[in-house]
Structures are given as structure tokens and as C-alpha cells.
Design a protein around this motif. Structure first.
Motif, PDB file in Angstrom:
ATOM      1  N   ARG A   1      71.610  -0.419  16.199  1.00 50.76           N
ATOM      2  CA  ARG A   1      71.359  -0.960  14.863  1.00 50.76           C
ATOM      3  C   ARG A   1      72.661  -1.360  14.173  1.00 50.76           C
ATOM      4  O   ARG A   1      72.793  -2.467  13.643  1.00 50.76           O
ATOM      5  N   GLN A   2      73.642  -0.453  14.165  1.00 55.55           N
ATOM      6  CA  GLN A   2      74.899  -0.741  13.482  1.00 55.55           C
ATOM      7  C   GLN A   2      75.636  -1.888  14.142  1.00 55.55           C
ATOM      8  O   GLN A   2      76.305  -2.679  13.474  1.00 55.55           O
ATOM      9  N   GLU A   3      75.519  -1.991  15.462  1.00 53.77           N
ATOM     10  CA  GLU A   3      76.195  -3.068  16.176  1.00 53.77           C
ATOM     11  C   GLU A   3      75.629  -4.425  15.785  1.00 53.77           C
ATOM     12  O   GLU A   3      76.370  -5.394  15.600  1.00 53.77           O
ATOM     13  N   ALA A   4      74.298  -4.500  15.659  1.00 53.49           N
ATOM     14  CA  ALA A   4      73.671  -5.756  15.242  1.00 53.49           C
ATOM     15  C   ALA A   4      74.008  -6.061  13.788  1.00 53.49           C
ATOM     16  O   ALA A   4      74.283  -7.212  13.417  1.00 53.49           O
ATOM     17  N   TRP A   5      73.982  -5.039  12.945  1.00 53.37           N
ATOM     18  CA  TRP A   5      74.306  -5.200  11.524  1.00 53.37           C
ATOM     19  C   TRP A   5      75.706  -5.767  11.343  1.00 53.37           C
ATOM     20  O   TRP A   5      75.941  -6.626  10.482  1.00 53.37           O
ATOM     21  N   GLY A   6      76.665  -5.331  12.134  1.00 56.64           N
ATOM     22  CA  GLY A   6      78.064  -5.701  11.946  1.00 56.64           C
ATOM     23  C   GLY A   6      78.482  -7.010  12.586  1.00 56.64           C
ATOM     24  O   GLY A   6      79.650  -7.395  12.479  1.00 56.64           O
ATOM     25  N   LEU A   7      77.569  -7.720  13.229  1.00 52.81           N
ATOM     26  CA  LEU A   7      77.942  -8.969  13.887  1.00 52.81           C
ATOM     27  C   LEU A   7      78.350 -10.035  12.871  1.00 52.81           C
ATOM     28  O   LEU A   7      77.678 -10.244  11.865  1.00 52.81           O
ATOM     29  N   ASP A   8      79.457 -10.706  13.159  1.00 55.04           N
ATOM     30  CA  ASP A   8      79.901 -11.867  12.402  1.00 55.04           C
ATOM     31  C   ASP A   8      79.843 -13.097  13.296  1.00 55.04           C
ATOM     32  O   ASP A   8      79.748 -12.984  14.525  1.00 55.04           O
ATOM     33  N   LEU A   9      79.929 -14.260  12.689  1.00 52.11           N
ATOM     34  CA  LEU A   9      79.930 -15.490  13.471  1.00 52.11           C
ATOM     35  C   LEU A   9      81.065 -15.515  14.484  1.00 52.11           C
ATOM     36  O   LEU A   9      80.907 -16.023  15.603  1.00 52.11           O
ATOM     37  N   VAL A  10      82.199 -14.944  14.118  1.00 51.40           N
ATOM     38  CA  VAL A  10      83.359 -14.970  15.018  1.00 51.40           C
ATOM     39  C   VAL A  10      83.165 -14.063  16.235  1.00 51.40           C
ATOM     40  O   VAL A  10      83.958 -14.117  17.175  1.00 51.40           O
ATOM     41  N   ASP A  11      82.121 -13.232  16.209  1.00 47.80           N
ATOM     42  CA  ASP A  11      81.874 -12.328  17.331  1.00 47.80           C
ATOM     43  C   ASP A  11      81.088 -13.000  18.453  1.00 47.80           C
ATOM     44  O   ASP A  11      80.881 -12.399  19.511  1.00 47.80           O
ATOM     45  N   LEU A  12      80.636 -14.210  18.242  1.00 52.84           N
ATOM     46  CA  LEU A  12      79.925 -14.947  19.283  1.00 52.84           C
ATOM     47  C   LEU A  12      80.953 -15.574  20.211  1.00 52.84           C
ATOM     48  O   LEU A  12      81.866 -16.276  19.764  1.00 52.84           O
ATOM     49  N   ARG A  13      80.817 -15.326  21.491  1.00 53.06           N
ATOM     50  CA  ARG A  13      81.852 -15.705  22.446  1.00 53.06           C
ATOM     51  C   ARG A  13      81.296 -16.575  23.575  1.00 53.06           C
ATOM     52  O   ARG A  13      80.107 -16.513  23.904  1.00 53.06           O
ATOM     53  N   ARG A  14      82.173 -17.325  24.195  1.00 55.15           N
ATOM     54  CA  ARG A  14      81.832 -18.101  25.378  1.00 55.15           C
ATOM     55  C   ARG A  14      82.028 -17.266  26.629  1.00 55.15           C
ATOM     56  O   ARG A  14      82.904 -16.411  26.684  1.00 55.15           O
ATOM     57  N   ASN A  15      81.205 -17.533  27.600  1.00 54.83           N
ATOM     58  CA  ASN A  15      81.410 -16.974  28.934  1.00 54.83           C
ATOM     59  C   ASN A  15      81.808 -18.135  29.830  1.00 54.83           C
ATOM     60  O   ASN A  15      80.984 -18.991  30.157  1.00 54.83           O
ATOM     61  N   PRO A  16      83.092 -18.221  30.224  1.00 55.70           N
ATOM     62  CA  PRO A  16      83.545 -19.383  31.002  1.00 55.70           C
ATOM     63  C   PRO A  16      82.798 -19.568  32.316  1.00 55.70           C
ATOM     64  O   PRO A  16      82.791 -20.657  32.865  1.00 55.70           O
ATOM     65  N   LYS A  17      82.165 -18.511  32.793  1.00 55.74           N
ATOM     66  CA  LYS A  17      81.398 -18.613  34.031  1.00 55.74           C
ATOM     67  C   LYS A  17      80.043 -19.285  33.805  1.00 55.74           C
ATOM     68  O   LYS A  17      79.417 -19.747  34.761  1.00 55.74           O
ATOM     69  N   VAL A  18      79.590 -19.308  32.547  1.00 54.25           N
ATOM     70  CA  VAL A  18      78.290 -19.916  32.228  1.00 54.25           C
ATOM     71  C   VAL A  18      78.484 -20.829  31.014  1.00 54.25           C
ATOM     72  O   VAL A  18      78.059 -20.501  29.898  1.00 54.25           O
ATOM     73  N   PRO A  19      79.106 -21.987  31.195  1.00 54.08           N
ATOM     74  CA  PRO A  19      79.384 -22.859  30.053  1.00 54.08           C
ATOM     75  C   PRO A  19      78.129 -23.392  29.375  1.00 54.08           C
ATOM     76  O   PRO A  19      78.173 -23.803  28.206  1.00 54.08           O
ATOM     77  N   ALA A  20      76.997 -23.381  30.067  1.00 57.45           N
ATOM     78  CA  ALA A  20      75.760 -23.911  29.487  1.00 57.45           C
ATOM     79  C   ALA A  20      75.321 -23.112  28.263  1.00 57.45           C
ATOM     80  O   ALA A  20      74.589 -23.641  27.410  1.00 57.45           O
ATOM     81  N   TYR A  21      75.750 -21.854  28.150  1.00 53.22           N
ATOM     82  CA  TYR A  21      75.357 -21.031  27.007  1.00 53.22           C
ATOM     83  C   TYR A  21      76.185 -21.336  25.762  1.00 53.22           C
ATOM     84  O   TYR A  21      75.890 -20.803  24.683  1.00 53.22           O
TER      85      TYR A  21
END
Length: 366
Positions: free
Chosen positions: A187-207
Motif C-alpha cells: 500500500r505505502q509503495e503504491a501511495w508513494g509513487l511519483d511520475l519520475v518513478d516510472l522507468r524504461r526497461n531497455p530490454k523491452v522498449p515497447a513498454y
């Protein structure tokens, strides 16, 4: 010591108790324990004082045991809660009986009694089972997860059909719950998410930038800072990319968050409270007709179980959810009978290839 020597006290018992609690709090603060932990422990001591009508230098084992028995019989507390109370009281008495803090001679001088350690192995609540939660709390089946998310989407349609203001909130709640499951978040982990916490996975660029999330508010331990980890998006969960992308690009701006970096925002342009996450799950759960014992954390249990059923290695699952020990991950796992039968068929086919025909619906060949 926090008492001033040579000063008379109008209410000596209460004043000394307050000084003891302040001294104990100070001892814990210098160890960087959380403020919530300090408040909870202080409240346990105060509850025992109120229940027994006695002060810590008067306590015996009988008073503590009567207190725990009362809570078990009247408040219905479970073993883990009772153990936590007893451990808190034991720590408090360890502080009072430690000669470096000088409380025993002060109590003898003022009250003719000294605090004693009355809690030990004989009256501690033993930890006999790895999992002590309510039996009803469990991972959701695939069908239940689908029913939950269908209900979340139905909630959006109902709000829209009724012309109510809650359409944006219902849409946000739907995506929040799906994200918690898709990444196995607390719960706390989801609550604390910011836009800057969204990351790319270079192995799956489609995401795009939704290939991973940086968790910065992981569960801390022993007064430490929140633990960090990066959770990769598993291919079986890539269905989250579209609704999460829509939420970020089109729905979130309609809340007019301004410069707020939080991923989940409210109509008041503030971060969605953790209580709001619980309320969103409860509303959707009830709408889906699921067991009311199920709570938000069950989505995390479901994530662990389903990753195991997708045949991910145990170590990978452990890293994804941020468990320090594999045994903790094992507690979360409750694989289905179908998955266990699949494993059994594989084992039998490998051990008896001449007798086992896996093409005949799992039955042994003739």
C-alpha cells in the motif's frame, strides 16, 4: 533521567510515569525508530496502567497476563497482536530495570518499590506458525482478479451514467488497483509513487517508460529508511501499459495537479491518501461480491502466487516484491491445484517417460 532532582511533585506517580515514558521515547528516538512505533508502544504502557490501576514499579506478571487475557477475550486480538503488546511491555521494563538509567533507586526512594522485569520466556506468546493472519486473507484466483477489475470498470460506467462527479476518481481507483496487482506493490509503495518513478526497461522498449517502477517507499526495518528496489513489468502483466498510459496522459491532467509529482492525485490537487487506497479496494470488492475478509494486501499475495505459477524462479519473485528472505515469499504463495498437478505431470513424465503419456489429459498411458 528526565526528572529534576530535589523538586517536589504534586502528582508523583503520574509525574514519574510521564518521565519514564519520555525517557524511553528518547532512548528510541536516538535509534531512529519511527514516530508511529513510539506512539504505539507508549499507548500499550498507558493501557496497562489504566487496566490494572497500577504503575510500572508495582507490576507483577499476573497484571500483564490478566491484561493480555482481557484483550484476547474482549477485543478478540490474535497471537501476533498479543505478541507485539508483550514485546513492547518487555522492552519498556528492560529500559526501567537497566541500571544505566537509574529508575530503580528513584522508585525505591519515592515509592518504596522498584520496577522488575516480569516478562520472560514462560509468559511470552510463542511464534509457532509462519503465517498468523486471518485464514480468509488469501491470494485471489485468476477469476476473482478478473471479477475485481471488471467491477472497478463497472464503477466508472455507473458514475458516468449517473452524471456524478466521481467519474475521474473511479477511473483513477481502477488503474491504481490494477497497478498494485501488476507490480505486486504494498500500500505505502503504491501511495508513494511519483511520475519520475516510472522507468524504461531497455530490454523491452515497447513498454516505453512503463517497463519498470522505482519503489522508494519500501518497508523499512529497525528504524532504517524505506528500502528501495526496481520492479520490472512481467510480460504476463503487460496489459497494464495501456490503462496506465491513458491515466497518466489524459486522466491525471484533468485533476489539475499543477507541480505535484504524485502519480495518484485527488480532486483537491493532493496525493491520494493511503486510506483512499483501502477504501477503493473495499468498494470494488463489495461490488464484485467477493469475500469481505479480503483486503488490499491480498493483491500482493496474488501477484506472488501468480508469478510462481508463471514459472518464474523463486529468487526473481523474491527480488520483485522486496522480501529479505525466501521464507517470507513462501508464506505469500498459495498455488492452485491445477498448477500443482502440472508440476506433478512434468515430474512423472521425466521420471517415467515410457509409462506417462502427457497428451491424454494428464492420465497415464495404457
Amino acid at each position: 533521567m528526565v526528572l529534576v532532582p530535589g523538586i517536589g511533585l504534586l502528582q508523583p506517580e503520574r509525574s514519574v510515569l510521564e518521565a519514564m515514558l519520555e525517557g524511553w521515547s528518547r532512548q528510541q528516538r536516538v535509534r531512529f525508530l519511527k514516530a508511529d512505533t513510539l506512539r504505539r508502544r507508549r499507548r500499550v504502557v498507558e493501557r496497562l496502567v489504566d487496566f490494572s490501576g497500577l504503575f510500572p514499579w508495582q507490576w507483577t506478571a499476573a497484571e500483564v497476563e490478566a491484561f493480555v487475557d482481557h484483550l484476547r477475550s474482549n477485543a478478540g486480538i490474535g497471537p501476533s497482536t498479543a505478541r507485539g503488546y508483550v514485546i513492547d511491555l518487555r522492552l519498556f521494563l528492560e529500559y526501567l530495570t537497566d541500571g544505566r538509567y537509574g529508575w530503580q533507586p528513584v522508585c525505591v526512594e519515592r515509592f518504596g518499590e522498584a520496577p522488575q522485569q516480569v516478562l520472560d520466556e514462560w509468559n511470552m506468546v510463542l511464534h509457532l506458525d509462519q503465517y498468523e493472519g486471518a485464514p480468509g486473507r488469501r491470494p485471489l484466483s485468476y477469476d476473482e482478479v478478473q471479477a475485481l477489475f471488471d467491477a472497478a470498470d463497472d464503477r466508472i460506467d455507473r458514475a458516468a451514467a449517473g452524471g456524478r462527479k466521481g467519474v475521474l476518481a473511479a477511473h483513477r481507483d481502477s488503474v491504481v488497483l490494477k497497478t498494485i496487482y501488476a507490480f505486486g506493490l504494498r500500500r505505502q509503495e503504491a501511495w508513494g509513487l511519483d511520475l519520475v518513478d516510472l522507468r524504461r526497461n531497455p530490454k523491452v522498449p515497447a513498454y516505453g517508460d512503463l517497463g519498470a517502477v522505482m519503489v522508494r517507499w519500501g518497508k523499512s526495518s529497525r528504524g532504517g529508511q524505506p528500502k528501495r528496489r526496481t520492479v520490472l513489468l512481467a510480460p504476463q502483466m503487460d496489459w497494464i501499459v495501456q490503462p496506465l498510459r491513458l491515466s497518466i496522459d489524459e486522466l491525471r491532467p484533468r485533476f489539475d495537479p499543477g507541480g505535484l509529482g504524485a502519480l495518484w492525485v485527488t480532486e483537491r490537487r493532493s496525493r491520494l491518501a493511503m486510506r483512499g487506497l483501502n477504501e477503493a479496494f473495499a468498494a470494488v470488492r463489495d461490488l464484485a461480491g467477493l469475500d469481505p475478509v479480503l483486503d488490499l494486501h491480498c493483491l500482493r499475495h496474488s501477484y506472488v502466487t501468480h508469478l510462481v505459477e508463471f514459472d518464474y524462479p523463486e529468487r526473481f519473485v523474491q527480488e520483485q516484491v522486496g522480501h529479505a528472505y525466501a521464507s517470507t515469499t513462501a508464506i505469500y504463495t498459495a498455488v492452485s491445484d491445477a498448477y500443482r498437478n502440472t508440476l506433478l505431470r512434468r515430474s512423472l513424465a521425466a521420471r517415467h517417460p515410457d509409462l506417462w503419456n502427457d497428451d491424454i489429459d494428464g492420465e497415464a498411458g495404457q
